[in-house]
Design an enzyme around this catalytic site. Structure first.
Site, PDB file in Angstrom:
ATOM      1  N   GLU A 185       0.843  -1.195   0.000  1.00 41.85           N
ATOM      2  CA  GLU A 185       0.000   0.000   0.000  1.00 41.85           C
ATOM      3  C   GLU A 185       0.881   1.250   0.000  1.00 41.85           C
ATOM      4  O   GLU A 185       2.010   1.229   0.502  1.00 41.85           O
ATOM      5  CB  GLU A 185      -0.907  -0.019   1.251  1.00 41.85           C
ATOM      6  CG  GLU A 185      -1.812   1.197   1.368  1.00 41.85           C
ATOM      7  CD  GLU A 185      -2.942   0.997   2.383  1.00 41.85           C
ATOM      8  OE1 GLU A 185      -2.902   0.036   3.171  1.00 41.85           O
ATOM      9  OE2 GLU A 185      -3.868   1.838   2.368  1.00 41.85           O
ATOM     10  N   GLU A 200     -12.635  -2.256   2.596  1.00 36.51           N
ATOM     11  CA  GLU A 200     -13.276  -1.917   3.873  1.00 36.51           C
ATOM     12  C   GLU A 200     -14.357  -0.842   3.674  1.00 36.51           C
ATOM     13  O   GLU A 200     -14.302   0.238   4.286  1.00 36.51           O
ATOM     14  CB  GLU A 200     -12.228  -1.492   4.922  1.00 36.51           C
ATOM     15  CG  GLU A 200     -11.229  -2.601   5.214  1.00 36.51           C
ATOM     16  CD  GLU A 200     -10.336  -2.366   6.433  1.00 36.51           C
ATOM     17  OE1 GLU A 200     -10.330  -1.265   6.984  1.00 36.51           O
ATOM     18  OE2 GLU A 200      -9.641  -3.333   6.833  1.00 36.51           O
ATOM     19  N   TYR A 216      -7.009  -9.058  11.543  1.00 39.39           N
ATOM     20  CA  TYR A 216      -5.726  -8.677  12.138  1.00 39.39           C
ATOM     21  C   TYR A 216      -5.581  -9.278  13.539  1.00 39.39           C
ATOM     22  O   TYR A 216      -6.578  -9.458  14.247  1.00 39.39           O
ATOM     23  CB  TYR A 216      -5.613  -7.152  12.228  1.00 39.39           C
ATOM     24  CG  TYR A 216      -5.269  -6.505  10.892  1.00 39.39           C
ATOM     25  CD1 TYR A 216      -3.961  -6.502  10.427  1.00 39.39           C
ATOM     26  CD2 TYR A 216      -6.249  -5.922  10.094  1.00 39.39           C
ATOM     27  CE1 TYR A 216      -3.625  -5.917   9.203  1.00 39.39           C
ATOM     28  CE2 TYR A 216      -5.925  -5.342   8.867  1.00 39.39           C
ATOM     29  CZ  TYR A 216      -4.606  -5.352   8.433  1.00 39.39           C
ATOM     30  OH  TYR A 216      -4.281  -4.782   7.226  1.00 39.39           O
ATOM     31  N   GLU A 230      -6.258  -9.071   3.816  1.00 34.09           N
ATOM     32  CA  GLU A 230      -5.375  -8.420   4.793  1.00 34.09           C
ATOM     33  C   GLU A 230      -5.345  -9.267   6.049  1.00 34.09           C
ATOM     34  O   GLU A 230      -6.409  -9.558   6.617  1.00 34.09           O
ATOM     35  CB  GLU A 230      -5.860  -7.000   5.136  1.00 34.09           C
ATOM     36  CG  GLU A 230      -5.685  -6.014   3.988  1.00 34.09           C
ATOM     37  CD  GLU A 230      -6.081  -4.590   4.348  1.00 34.09           C
ATOM     38  OE1 GLU A 230      -6.024  -4.230   5.540  1.00 34.09           O
ATOM     39  OE2 GLU A 230      -6.448  -3.854   3.416  1.00 34.09           O
TER      40      GLU A 230
HETATM   41  O1  AHR Z   1      -3.027  -2.436   6.387  1.00 35.52           O
HETATM   42  C1  AHR Z   1      -3.348  -1.197   6.958  1.00 35.52           C
HETATM   43  C2  AHR Z   1      -4.813  -0.830   6.815  1.00 35.52           C
HETATM   44  O2  AHR Z   1      -5.585  -1.737   7.561  1.00 35.52           O
HETATM   45  C3  AHR Z   1      -5.400  -0.916   5.447  1.00 35.52           C
HETATM   46  O3  AHR Z   1      -5.145   0.208   4.675  1.00 35.52           O
HETATM   47  C4  AHR Z   1      -6.861  -1.045   5.739  1.00 35.52           C
HETATM   48  O4  AHR Z   1      -7.549  -1.746   4.743  1.00 35.52           O
HETATM   49  C5  AHR Z   1      -6.900  -1.759   7.076  1.00 35.52           C
HETATM   50  O5  AHR Z   1      -7.740  -1.133   7.965  1.00 35.52           O
END
Ligand code: AHR
Length: 523
Positions: free
Chosen positions: A41, A189, A268, A324
């Protein structure tokens, strides 16, 4: 399920070896190499300084792309790269990033540090990077603040061969032939940084953007609808229902007649509350187990999304994409809070090991996963500091697991795995998975116990084994990590505590370690 773990009562370490059965002649679904995918990114030093240093840099580069980073990722057989975001994707306007660099407009990267983006890395640079890497591009189009027209033009610019307006523009900008582009994400998102939408609204918008993301010539897009956060099954269900007949219909493993071929979600591993996620390098045992508990919860979340999808798509024609995933800690002290730069320790490597076992278990439905992110951001493979480049412990797990790419999953059942903590917070102390490609079998094993070694004894059934060779990723401390001054504090070494006797593979794993064993089958 590959691993059928029967936990001992809470907070126990097994007395004897953890025992298991590995059926070498019962190949299951293919573990797509795309489960080992990546993400880059425009965020902090991921693109600028990480992948791209500019043509005038003294560092070896091709068209401004760092060649040391390219070589390191080629060694992982990197299968795909997602770009340009993330949150950035939904404020990116692709036309700003094509044409002569000195004439490209600038923009504000409002999500990540509020810095000015000069657009010197754009479509042509990204495609050149993918070509150098031998990776498939996964492009995320702007649904949050972009237009349907803009998205439609981008596909035409990238993939059309004839004399169409966008193909002509591409040629003016120096690229004669179209690029093959398969993976095409629509938004990111959308429930948050991508537009703050309700699932129902996004589902309608996705139909519109998907409709005008055309297949040009022989190019077939694999359209990925932007999905849920964590265990938001309502979002997945709304997409499965709302995109309706426009979903799925893959003929063959990847392409189909439906408008969308996949839905995504993000997961995450964050050990603490958002304001105090915890340090990447300074953590105690409790925090370590909290992190691993979060990582292990992914298995249930994958099962939840897969169950929702099964209800609407029992033939499994629609793919699930985890585009992600990874650890998310506090940024390194003294660094820009908007740049999400964190160190990467042996703990991160074990998180990766646990994720890959879960991915393999869900290979029927999960078609792609992308770690966030490849260089200098969150759970990175590579950290750069000026001319220095460091491979992280996570990088080594990707390297050691390479044999699982496009291999057939094998059923592996373990008994007597101990656990730490109770109920909701429990962590199973051994994680494992296995796959087979021809006469080669790869077994991955993670010992999550912070303090104790473990012996794993696998009863190998269904084929004779000629040879077993192992690799071990271990270090005295869980917080061990690599730096430019000490780049090899954590690196793979031969696994010497390994025995193959009477059809049983016995492996001794040190505390907090990851290992792979490659078996060569006879005959
Ligand atoms: O990876 C960092 C951020 O985490 C990304 O830009 C977003 O999609 C997510 O919230």
């Amino acid at each position: 399920m590959t691993v059928n773990q029967e936990s001992a009562p809470a907070t126990t370490t097994p007395d004897g070896p953890v025992r298991g059965v590995l059926d070498l002649d019962l190949p299951g679904p293919t573990i797509s190499r795309h489960l080992y995918g990546h993400f880059a990114e425009h965020l902090g030093r991921c693109i600028y300084g990480g992948f791209f240093v500019g043509e005038d840099s003294p560092l070896p580069n091709e068209g401004g792309i760092r060649l040391d980073v390219v070589e390191a990722l080629k060694a992982l057989a990197i299968p795909n790269l997602r770009w340009p975001g993330g949150c950035f994707a939904d404020e990116y306007h692709w036309r700003d990033g094509v044409g002569p660099r000195d004439q490209r407009p600038t923009m504000v990267n409002s999500h990540w540090g509020d810095v000015v983006e000069d657009n010197s890395f754009g479509t042509h640079e990204f495609m050149a990077l993918c070509e150098l890497l031998g990776a498939e591009p996964y492009v995320s189009a702007n649904v949050g603040s972009g237009t349907v027209h803009e998205t439609s033009d981008w596909v035409e610019y990238l993939t059309r061969a004839d004399d169409s307006p966008m193909a002509r523009l591409r040629r003016q900008n120096g690229r004669e032939e179209p690029w093959p582009v398969t993976y095409w994400g629509l938004g990111n998102e959308p429930w948050g940084c991508g537009g703050g939408m309700r699932a129902e609204f996004y589902a309608d918008l996705a139909r519109q953007f998907g409709t005008y993301s055309r297949d040009h010539g022989d190019n077939r897009l694999y359209r990925i609808a932007a999905g849920a956060a964590d265990a938001d099954y309502h979002w997945t269900e709304t997409l499965m229902r709302g995109l309706g007949h426009q979903l799925g219909g893959r003929s063959g493993p990847r392409h189909g007649s439906g408008l969308y071929q996949a839905v995504s979600f993000h997961y995450y591993t964050v050990p603490g509350p958002w304001q105090h996620k915890g340090s990447a390098t300074e953590f105690d045992t409790e925090e370590y187990y909290r992190t691993l508990h979060q990582a292990q919860r992914l298995r249930g979340t994958l099962a939840g999304h897969a169950a929702v999808m099964d209800a609407y798509d029992p033939q499994r024609t629609v793919g699930l994409v985890l585009d992600e995933w990874g650890t998310w800690f506090d940024v390194e002290p003294g660094t820009n809070p908007g740049f999400l730069f964190q160190q990467n320790t042996l703990r991160d490597a074990l998180v990766a090991g646990v994720h890959f076992d879960a991915f393999h278990d869900h290979a029927e439905r999960l078609v792609m996963a992308n770690i966030a992110q490849t260089v200098n951001v969150l759970q990175a493979m590579i950290l750069t500091d000026g001319e220095a480049m460091v491979l992280t412990p996570t990088y080594h797990v990707f390297a050691m697991n390479q044999g699982h790419h496009d291999a057939a999953r094998l059923p592996l059942a373990l008994r007597g795995v101990g656990s730490r903590g109770e109920g909701e917070a429990a962590v199973e102390l051994v994680s494992a998975s296995a796959s087979r490609k021809g006469s080669s079998v790869l077994v991955s094993l993670t010992n999550l116990d912070a303090d104790e070694p473990v012996t794993v004894a696998l009863d190998l059934r269904g084929a004779g084994v000629g040879e077993a060779v192992g690799q071990l990723l271990a270090a005295p401390r869980l917080s061990a990590h690599n730096t430019p001054e000490a780049p090899e504090s954590v690196r793979p070494a031969p696994l010497t505590d390994l025995r193959l006797e009477d059809g049983t593979l016995t492996v001794q794993l040190p505390a907090h370690s990851f290992a792979t064993v490659q078996l060569t089958l006879q005959g």
